[in-house]
Design an enzyme around this catalytic site. Structure first.
Site, PDB file in Angstrom:
ATOM      1  N   SER A 176      42.094  -6.619  68.809  1.00 33.14           N
ATOM      2  CA  SER A 176      42.918  -6.207  67.675  1.00 33.14           C
ATOM      3  C   SER A 176      44.174  -7.086  67.618  1.00 33.14           C
ATOM      4  O   SER A 176      44.067  -8.295  67.488  1.00 33.14           O
ATOM      5  CB  SER A 176      43.260  -4.724  67.781  1.00 33.14           C
ATOM      6  OG  SER A 176      43.809  -4.242  66.587  1.00 33.14           O
ATOM      7  N   ASP A 210      33.836  -1.806  61.801  1.00 34.34           N
ATOM      8  CA  ASP A 210      35.287  -1.771  61.980  1.00 34.34           C
ATOM      9  C   ASP A 210      35.965  -1.585  60.631  1.00 34.34           C
ATOM     10  O   ASP A 210      35.817  -2.401  59.725  1.00 34.34           O
ATOM     11  CB  ASP A 210      35.748  -3.078  62.627  1.00 34.34           C
ATOM     12  CG  ASP A 210      37.206  -3.037  63.051  1.00 34.34           C
ATOM     13  OD1 ASP A 210      37.934  -2.122  62.634  1.00 34.34           O
ATOM     14  OD2 ASP A 210      37.613  -3.925  63.815  1.00 34.34           O
ATOM     15  N   HIS A 235      36.113  -0.394  65.567  1.00 37.01           N
ATOM     16  CA  HIS A 235      37.234  -1.233  65.974  1.00 37.01           C
ATOM     17  C   HIS A 235      37.396  -1.308  67.487  1.00 37.01           C
ATOM     18  O   HIS A 235      37.720  -2.358  68.038  1.00 37.01           O
ATOM     19  CB  HIS A 235      38.524  -0.714  65.330  1.00 37.01           C
ATOM     20  CG  HIS A 235      39.702  -1.600  65.555  1.00 37.01           C
ATOM     21  ND1 HIS A 235      39.731  -2.915  65.150  1.00 37.01           N
ATOM     22  CD2 HIS A 235      40.900  -1.373  66.167  1.00 37.01           C
ATOM     23  CE1 HIS A 235      40.899  -3.455  65.473  1.00 37.01           C
ATOM     24  NE2 HIS A 235      41.618  -2.544  66.100  1.00 37.01           N
TER      25      HIS A 235
END
Length: 716
Positions: free
Chosen positions: A562, A650, A682
């Site tokens: 991320s 995601d 995610h």
């Protein structure tokens, strides 16, 4: 780092990733003439690579204390057997008679079961009753609350879709509306759209959906008020549309009270975010966490207390802007469901403190905050993380760990003023690891200081294998957390443990903007992503290399997910001759193209320093600012081989972000490999996905860190 075959790497990962981790605990007490007997029931989770899923089980311990000794435990009896927990979504023990409520998934149906010492006493098929949709079992909305009288239960479920309505021409409305788009609450909360509060009358077995919740509010985290004739709940405002909720404590919400006649009252201020309402044992006070709306997605929160008799709210713990070394640094995470002392005067919780997770107690009479973890200096602490699971009967049950010690259950009584806790370990971990770990404090160079938030420092946790033979230097993997407003505490991390066991050192960096360093640190990153955080990670690496000569400056790799993937890609682009390899999981690559696909569009503006409003229309200037701060602008300079791991589902960072970098690198014949996980989101958290990511990351590092190539000297 020795060459290893895939089977060996998978075996090492299995060793570190299948260790049990406590999830929750509950305490009951039996008073005898001379003794007090406590039963601690814990629920634990464990990854099973054979099933490709996580299993849960329960285990019990019996503790014996003298009736006149309120400070220490006399004896801990051997634990009971591990009992698998099958299909349980939610559980809750009644406050007096110890009855156990369970919401269970079985055969496509959701059942509500009530158990007591004589066995199963009642079972309701919630799916067949069709009063509502699926019961919520997530940490954001979910709850299962007993009333004082123990005749009622409260939970949250999806609103029932009315399939019987007809249009004016007699046709079923569901045919007309079957393709209408339904918003939900984003990543990790897919298909959770319109929650309702549900109450069960256990005497007659009747389920009712409580009326009176404001129509622009989605309720959750509900509990019964004293007297069991009304409920408290948190309501998140979902107009004009829903924004992603997971990992976002900045959503507009309020604390409400709803009586059973449908009268609803807002108890908190406007344009705030609230969470974690917890009622004191004497029923006099409700505490909850409060924060700002928009801005940083996660931030330092204040702890509020509402006097239910007077209706007045006061601040028990305020936001900490800057913490002094060694002192309480603020509240950054949800409160445990049971966190009150028996006398309703003290509250216990866990929270980040710089590179640690610590255990704190605040006394309502003095507002004084005290650390309850081992009274040792940070350098001497055995455990870097203390997480409170429950506080009941003044007995705390905590989960402790460190980078070389897997999760461990410990118990201790709340201390008297000025005294330390006498901690007892319920069960030692199956194994500990011969890793060396230390905490680094890092100070930015003068040119890296933030003039608006001057004087901030940050930290990192360094974990190393035992010293290699022949004085060989150890390759270093720089591990960067996502968020960005989260933290790497000095706790057990299976990815770090696996890498270290394979001969790599790991540096986990808490750059400015991480939680645990005060609100100023969090705010300092707003508008400076892609620069301040990148420089901080690089400064941490240079600090580690300067202070530890066993690390190899010519064999460096960077990994993260991320925002950690965002920084990983920035680093290999901005310092192309410094790192030898990169592995990024669901990275943000181009903030401008992410704008229209993310479930947290507000953060896409806030992170680059722009104000957000629901009616925002993108401008060329805003998109240019987002692009300017993105790793894609440095793609042409990337030399290090890049491994990308993307989740097809995601909703926070579209997998097309990673694909954008993949194509940019492919077009330049740069080494790149992409792993696609179509059924993961995610976090890439499925058991088989985690194992696949670890294996491929290690093979990638093994391939590209083995031999030295020409590299510019680093400058400290």
């Amino acid at each position: 780092m020795a060459q290893m075959e895939p089977g060996q790497i998978t075996g090492v990962y299995g060793e570190v990733s299948t260790l049990p981790a406590p999830l929750s605990a509950h305490v009951t007490e039996e008073q005898l003439p001379e003794l007090r007997i406590f039963t601690v029931a814990a629920e634990l989770s464990q990854s099973d690579p054979v099933r490709g899923s996580r299993i849960r089980y329960s285990q019990q311990w019996t503790l014996i204390a003298d009736s006149n000794d309120r400070k220490s435990i006399k004896t801990v009896l051997p634990p009971g057997p591990c009992v698998p927990v099958s299909g349980e979504l939610l559980t809750g023990l009644s406050p007096i008679r110890g009855r156990r409520a369970v919401v269970r998934e079985t055969g496509g149906h959701q059942l509500l079961e009530i158990w007591d010492p004589q066995g199963l006493r009642k079972s309701l098929n919630l799916t067949a009753l069709n009063r509502h949709g699926r019961v919520y079992d997530d940490a954001q909305f979910g709850c299962l609350s007993w009333s004082e009288c123990e005749n009622k239960l409260l939970y949250v479920a999806e609103k029932s879709k009315n399939t019987s309505a007809e249009t004016h021409d007699g046709k079923s409305a569901c045919l007309k509306d079957r393709s209408v788009y339904s918003e939900d609450w984003g990543e990790g909360l897919t298909n959770k759209s319109a929650p309702v509060l549900c109450a069960v009358n256990l005497q007659i077995g009747f389920v009712s959906v409580l009326q009176g919740v404001p129509p622009d509010v989605s309720p959750g985290q509900a509990l019964w008020a004293p007297g069991s004739q009304s409920v408290f709940f948190v309501g998140w405002y979902h107009e004009p549309f829903r924004l992603g909720l997971k990992f976002c404590s900045n959503r507009r919400s309020a604390l409400f009270k709803l009586d059973l006649d449908g009268n609803c009252e807002c108890l908190s201020g406007h344009n705030l975010s609230v969470s974690s309402p917890r009622l004191s044992p004497d029923g006099s006070t409700l505490i909850y966490l409060q924060g700002r709306v928009f801005g940083p997605h996660s931030q330092c929160l204040s702890l509020q207390q509402l006097d239910l008799k007077s209706g007045k709210t006061s601040t028990l713990l305020d936001v900490v802007n800057r913490a002094q070394p060694g002192e309480f640094a603020g509240v950054y995470e949800a409160l445990p469901s049971c966190c009150w002392s028996a006398d309703s005067q003290r509250v216990v919780f866990s929270s980040a403190r710089r590179n640690w997770k610590d255990l704190f107690m605040v006394d309502r009479r003095s507002n004084k905050v005290t650390s309850l973890s081992d009274s040792l200096s940070d350098v001497s602490k055995q455990y870097g993380s203390w997480k409170l699971l429950t506080l009941q009967k003044d007995l705390m049950v905590v989960c402790c760990s460190s980078p070389n010690t897997p999760p461990t259950l410990r118990v201790g009584f709340l201390p008297s003023a000025g005294e330390d806790v006498t901690w007892r370990t319920l069960q030692q971990p199956i194994t500990t690891f011969d890793f060396h770990w230390s905490v680094l404090d890092v100070t930015p160079q003068p040119e890296e200081d933030n003039t608006h938030f001057s004087g901030l420092d940050f930290g990192a946790v360094l974990v190393k294998p035992p010293r290699p033979l022949h004085d060989a230097k150890t390759p270093l993997v720089v591990f960067i957390h996502g968020g960005p407003h989260s933290q790497f505490s000095a706790e057990w991390n299976s990815t770090t443990a696996g890498l270290v066991k394979l001969g790599l050192a790991v540096l986990m960096v808490n750059y400015r903007g991480s939680t645990g360093f005060g609100q100023d640190s969090i705010l300092s990153l707003i508008g400076r992503i892609g620069s301040q955080d990148v420089k901080d990670v690089q400064r941490a690496v240079l600090t580690a290399l300067r202070t530890d000569i066993t690390l190899d400056p010519k064999r460096l790799a960077v990994v993260g997910g991320s925002h950690g993937g965002f920084l990983s890609c920035h680093l290999v682009g901005q310092y192309p001759d410094f790192y030898r390899a990169c592995a990024a999981r669901n990275p943000v690559i181009n903030a401008a193209t992410l704008l229209g696909t993310s479930d947290i569009v507000d953060w896409r503006y806030s992170s680059v320093g722009l104000q957000y409003s629901y009616d925002q229309i993108p401008t060329a200037e805003a998109l240019a600012t987002m692009l300017e701060k993105s790793p894609i602008t440095h793609a042409a300079q990337i030399k290090a081989p890049v491994l990308l791991m993307l989740g097809g589902r995601d909703r926070r960072v579209s997998p097309h972000q990673g694909l954008e970098l993949y194509k940019a690198l492919k077009s330049r014949a740069s080494p790149v490999r992409l792993l696609w996980f179509p059924d993961d989101g995610h976090s890439l958290s499925r058991v088989d996905t985690l194992a696949d990511c670890f294996l491929n990351t290690v093979l990638w590092l093994q391939q590209h860190l083995q031999t030295h190539t020409h590299q510019k000297e680093f400058c400290c």
